[in-house]
Design a protein around this motif. Structure first.
Motif, mmCIF file in Angstrom:
data_model
loop_
_atom_site.group_PDB
_atom_site.id
_atom_site.type_symbol
_atom_site.label_atom_id
_atom_site.label_comp_id
_atom_site.label_asym_id
_atom_site.label_seq_id
_atom_site.Cartn_x
_atom_site.Cartn_y
_atom_site.Cartn_z
ATOM 1 N N ASP A 279 -11.378 9.591 -3.465
ATOM 2 C CA ASP A 279 -11.335 8.127 -3.531
ATOM 3 C C ASP A 279 -10.478 7.604 -2.381
ATOM 4 O OD1 ASP A 279 -10.419 5.450 -4.144
ATOM 5 O OD2 ASP A 279 -11.169 5.758 -6.178
ATOM 6 N N PRO A 280 -11.058 6.796 -1.468
ATOM 7 C CA PRO A 280 -10.288 6.321 -0.296
ATOM 8 C C PRO A 280 -9.023 5.563 -0.679
ATOM 9 C CG PRO A 280 -12.631 5.866 -0.017
ATOM 10 C CD PRO A 280 -12.455 6.324 -1.431
ATOM 11 N N THR A 281 -9.109 4.738 -1.736
ATOM 12 C CA THR A 281 -7.924 3.975 -2.141
ATOM 13 C C THR A 281 -6.824 4.894 -2.644
ATOM 14 O OG1 THR A 281 -9.277 2.052 -2.734
ATOM 15 C CG2 THR A 281 -7.073 2.185 -3.705
ATOM 16 N N VAL A 282 -7.196 5.869 -3.467
ATOM 17 C CA VAL A 282 -6.216 6.809 -3.987
ATOM 18 C C VAL A 282 -5.615 7.629 -2.857
ATOM 19 C CG1 VAL A 282 -5.844 8.776 -5.527
ATOM 20 C CG2 VAL A 282 -7.317 6.892 -6.248
ATOM 21 N N ARG A 283 -6.441 8.058 -1.908
ATOM 22 C CA ARG A 283 -5.927 8.846 -0.773
ATOM 23 C C ARG A 283 -4.916 8.050 0.030
ATOM 24 N NH1 ARG A 283 -10.673 12.749 1.203
ATOM 25 N NH2 ARG A 283 -9.677 12.465 3.229
ATOM 26 N N PHE A 284 -5.197 6.753 0.235
ATOM 27 C CA PHE A 284 -4.240 5.920 0.963
ATOM 28 C C PHE A 284 -2.927 5.815 0.187
ATOM 29 C CE2 PHE A 284 -2.316 1.694 1.362
ATOM 30 C CZ PHE A 284 -1.928 1.745 2.694
ATOM 31 N N GLU A 285 -3.029 5.599 -1.143
ATOM 32 C CA GLU A 285 -1.820 5.481 -1.956
ATOM 33 C C GLU A 285 -1.040 6.786 -1.982
ATOM 34 O OE1 GLU A 285 -3.401 1.984 -5.019
ATOM 35 O OE2 GLU A 285 -3.212 4.050 -5.723
ATOM 36 N N LEU A 286 -1.739 7.915 -2.031
ATOM 37 C CA LEU A 286 -1.062 9.207 -1.980
ATOM 38 C C LEU A 286 -0.316 9.386 -0.660
ATOM 39 C CD1 LEU A 286 -3.736 11.545 -3.607
ATOM 40 C CD2 LEU A 286 -1.401 11.195 -4.436
ATOM 41 N N LEU A 287 -0.952 9.026 0.431
ATOM 42 C CA LEU A 287 -0.298 9.164 1.732
ATOM 43 C C LEU A 287 0.921 8.253 1.817
ATOM 44 C CD1 LEU A 287 -0.242 10.436 4.504
ATOM 45 C CD2 LEU A 287 -1.827 8.675 5.299
ATOM 46 N N LEU A 288 0.793 7.041 1.281
ATOM 47 C CA LEU A 288 1.928 6.111 1.284
ATOM 48 C C LEU A 288 3.093 6.695 0.493
ATOM 49 C CD1 LEU A 288 3.143 3.312 1.854
ATOM 50 C CD2 LEU A 288 1.990 2.487 -0.213
ATOM 51 N N VAL A 289 2.811 7.230 -0.684
ATOM 52 C CA VAL A 289 3.851 7.811 -1.528
ATOM 53 C C VAL A 289 4.478 9.027 -0.874
ATOM 54 C CG1 VAL A 289 4.191 9.103 -3.668
ATOM 55 C CG2 VAL A 289 2.947 6.939 -3.704
ATOM 56 N N LEU A 290 3.646 9.918 -0.358
ATOM 57 C CA LEU A 290 4.152 11.179 0.196
ATOM 58 C C LEU A 290 4.922 10.958 1.491
ATOM 59 C CD1 LEU A 290 1.021 13.368 -0.522
ATOM 60 C CD2 LEU A 290 3.237 13.500 -1.668
#
Length: 402
Positions: A367-378
């Protein structure tokens, strides 16, 4: 206007009083038997109170025979007012008392008629007069009982409102000792104090929210809005709230531990400023990333908890390896060779870790949105940048992809 008992034969008292103790016991027993709810409250005090009420009522009825006095003088009326109040304190409605009074009315008429018939012949007109008098008298008893019940309910409602305001204030203010907060929510019927979901509402929605969420939420009115605080549970789930809050200009904050209610309310306020309100409820969890990019640390923390929950049970060392690999994989757009080079591990090791991540995170990784949020968090977690450096401390290939 004459009273119905003015037409009751004046010799009723003389005929009935010798049988009064037996009659009291018979009516009390019949009332208990005819109303199953009394069986659930059996006990010496209950039996004594029931017999006392029957005795007071019968004695007063006999005193009224042939008079036009008011049915219940204040001292006797208060006996039945207190009886109604006691029912309210036991969380019972008026049905039990009214059923008991109907049973008592029938038996009173029967006993009065039999008592008169035992001493002389009784006419049809006298039976009719007795029936009218017993019905009117029992109506007066019922009025006193329901008055007491209503008074007690009003008093309890006022006390309940005070307790709910106190619980809401403690949670909104934050910083309350755990035992004080738990005592406050226990007093309003919450079995536990765990996570709380705040909902911002227009002030004119406060009364409706109190009614809709009476057992699961408390409402605090502020200068420009109202805050509904819902305890975690089925009624605080997103699908249920989306339906219940449709058309109410609501903003639903994140469900956080009760100690973090002020932060959850703050995030709801910031989300309202960011996206506004409308017919559909706004859920802050949909805007964590935007809030985090605007410098809201609480949003970043909540987003981290949400996106990394699947890895919470992993061993610390394994979790760190997986997070480091995931961050690198996201920045390198899925290039396993680039991840292996950056982390100084074999490509098969990268494949193993990614397979494990897919087991834990499932389709979210696509999921592109989830991937972006994961990258932001990490990218914001402590020590994240150290994964991009070689053992000698020099920078590695592959800068951030955002």
């Amino acid at each position: 206007m004459t009273t119905p008992w003015l037409r009751v034969p004046t010799d009723l008292a003389a005929a009935m009083r010798p049988r009064l103790p037996v009659t009291v016991q018979a009516i009390a027993a019949a009332v208990a038997e005819a109303n199953p709810a009394f069986a659930e409250t059996t006990g010496a005090k209950v039996d004594r109170d029931l017999r006392t009420a029957v005795e007071v009522a019968l004695d007063r009825f006999l005193d009224l025979a042939g008079t036009d006095e008011p049915a219940l003088p204040p001292r006797i009326r208060e006996v039945f007012v207190a009886l109604g109040a006691a029912e309210a304190r036991e969380n019972r409605g008026p049905e039990l008392l009214l059923g008991a009074l109907r049973t008592a009315a029938r038996l009173l008429l029967r006993s009065a008629s039999q008592s008169l018939a035992g001493s002389r012949p009784v006419t049809v007109e006298e039976i009719i007069d007795l029936s009218d008098a017993t019905s009117a008298f029992v109506d007066e008893l019922a009025s006193a009982c329901t008055d007491g019940l209503a008074r007690q309910l009003r008093e309890q409602a006022g006390e309940g409102d005070r307790r709910r305001r106190r619980a809401a204030d403690l949670l909104l203010r934050g910083g309350a000792p755990a035992d004080v907060a738990r005592e406050a929510v226990t007093a309003i019927g919450w079995p536990t104090l765990d996570r709380v979901v705040p909902v911002l509402l227009p002030t004119d929605q406060a009364r409706d929210a109190r009614f809709r969420f009476a057992t699961d939420g408390v409402v605090a009115e502020r200068a420009g809005d109202a805050v509904l605080l819902l305890r975690a549970g089925p009624r605080a789930e997103r699908p249920v709230l989306a339906e219940a809050l449709a058309g109410r200009d609501a903003v639903v904050g994140p469900g956080l531990p009760w100690t973090e209610v002020p932060e959850a309310v703050r995030l709801a306020e910031r989300a309202a400023e960011l996206v506004g309100t409308g017919p559909a409820a706004v859920f802050v969890e949909d805007h964590f990333a935007a809030l985090a990019l605007r410098g809201e640390p609480g949003a970043l923390a909540a987003l981290s908890t949400r996106r990394l929950a699947a890895l919470a049970d992993a061993k610390p060392g394994q979790r760190e390896q997986l997070l480091t690999t995931l961050e690198s994989w996201l920045r390198h757009w899925g290039s396993r060779s680039a991840v292996a080079a950056e982390l100084y591990v074999h490509p098969q090791t990268v494949s193993y870790r990614l397979n494990r991540l897919r087991e834990l995170l499932g389709p979210d990784l696509d999921d592109p949105t989830v991937r972006f949020e994961l990258l932001l968090v990490l990218s914001q977690r402590p020590g994240a940048s150290s994964a991009r450096r070689s053992p000698d401390g020099s920078a590695t290939r592959g800068g951030p992809a955002v």
